[in-house]
Write an enzyme that holds these catalytic residues in place. Structure first.
Site, PDB file in Angstrom:
ATOM      1  CB  SER A 101     -26.839  18.695  41.818  1.00  0.00           C
ATOM      2  OG  SER A 101     -27.948  19.050  42.613  1.00  0.00           O
ATOM      3  CE  LYS A 104     -27.767  22.967  42.115  1.00  0.00           C
ATOM      4  NZ  LYS A 104     -28.458  21.693  42.350  1.00  0.00           N
ATOM      5  CB  SER A 159     -25.471  21.086  45.486  1.00  0.00           C
ATOM      6  OG  SER A 159     -25.989  20.592  44.286  1.00  0.00           O
TER       7      SER A 159
END
Length: 335
Positions: A101, A104, A159
């Site tokens: 993640s 991101k 997340s």
């Protein structure tokens, strides 16, 4: 390990006297030049040392008295000054690894500027299709209306891949967003990154590097919205009836699970998948300096080791201020 000690040039009293003579005798110097003598040389330019970031192993250029780089088990890591972009030390900085993640960060860099925070959107069920099995979710519901700011908090704190899917739809669609992210990475000089799934979910060919993630984190801190979201420890998210509490999954920020919060931590983003292991890009500020660190896939110490290794690297980076010469720059590969 490749190390080196920088050399310092001593300025003597005689050299200062010579400089004073030149300053007080411009006419003599000018006359000598008119007589046909070669012109005095111009000031020397400082040539930066070559980058060591493509070398294998731990790279650092310590001066005498510099603190020793801590031993960490991550497959790849990097410590850099967020203001200047100078890399203070790194290990396998360009090794391509699954980012989880932390991808991101690039997603937010790409779409944040084009989606007004106050814009409202009612979620369509098609926007929540094809979310990867086992994904982290913030709880986005079809048919509910959310502000874009709500969705970004869902991305940065929880997340939430569900929030990523909705924002990607607003940004032009899943594949279009991946292409935009790829172009954004190249524009920042992040050449190790290959975007397949914008939310960071494991996908064939999806990779980034400690170097690239530090580039993304540093660029994000320059965006006030990005910086505010990534440093938020706790917030509320709209629910069926009442909002509910959400907490940032970055334990260095919140102190969850027994991890001591890091003083001056700004945040940024952590991640985990079965392929990537634990990953983290974080920043902290102390005594007027901001450092950014990346830690990718520690091999020892369990699931919380990524935070403790980042802590040790941040402590070292602040202690090493003025005691190491850079081994590279986060601006070096920018077009």
């Amino acid at each position: 390990m490749i190390t080196g000690f920088s050399r310092r040039v001593a300025v003597t009293a005689c050299s200062l006297c010579a400089a004073g003579v030149l300053a007080l005798a411009p006419a003599a110097a000018s006359a000598a030049h008119r007589a046909g003598d070669p012109a005095p040389p111009g000031p020397r330019t400082t040539v930066p040392p070559p980058s060591l970031l493509n070398h294998s192993g731990t790279q650092v250029r310590p001066q005498r008295g510099a603190p020793e780089v801590p031993a960490v088990s991550a497959l790849s890591w990097l410590v850099a000054d967020a203001d200047s972009g100078k890399v203070l030390a790194a290990n396998e900085a360009h090794r391509r690894l699954p980012p989880a993640s932390t991808m991101k960060t690039l997603f937010a860099l790409t779409l944040l500027p084009g989606l007004p925070a106050g814009m409202r959107h009612t979620v369509d069920y098609r926007e929540l299709q094809d979310i990867g099995e086992g994904s982290s979710l913030v709880g986005v519901e079809e048919g509910h209306s959310y502000q874009v700011a709500d969705l970004w908090r869902g991305v940065f704190l929880s997340s939430g891949n569900d929030a990523v899917h909705v924002l990607a739809s607003l940004g032009g669609g899943w594949q279009a967003t991946a292409r935009k992210m790829q172009a954004k990475a190249r524009s920042l000089g992040a050449l190790d990154t290959n975007v397949v799934s914008p939310d960071g979910y494991d996908a064939d060919g999806q990779v980034s590097s400690a170097y690239d993630l530090a580039v993304f984190g540093r660029a994000g801190l320059r965006n006030p919205d990005f910086a505010r979201y990534c440093s938020t420890a706790r917030s509320e998210f709209p629910g069926d009836a009442d909002p509910y509490q959400i907490e940032n999954t970055n334990r260095l920020l919140t102190g969850a699970d027994g991890v001591t919060p890091y003083p001056g931590l700004i945040g940024i983003k952590n991640g985990y998948t079965s392929n990537a292991g634990n990953t983290l890009v974080a920043a902290a500020r102390r005594d007027g300096r901001t450092l950014v660190v990346t830690v990718m896939n520690p091999q020892e110490g369990g699931g919380l080791a990524v935070y403790e290794e980042a802590r040790r690297l941040l402590d070292w980076g602040f202690a090493a201020a003025g005691w190491v010469d850079p081994v590279g720059s986060l601006d070096a590969l920018r077009p």
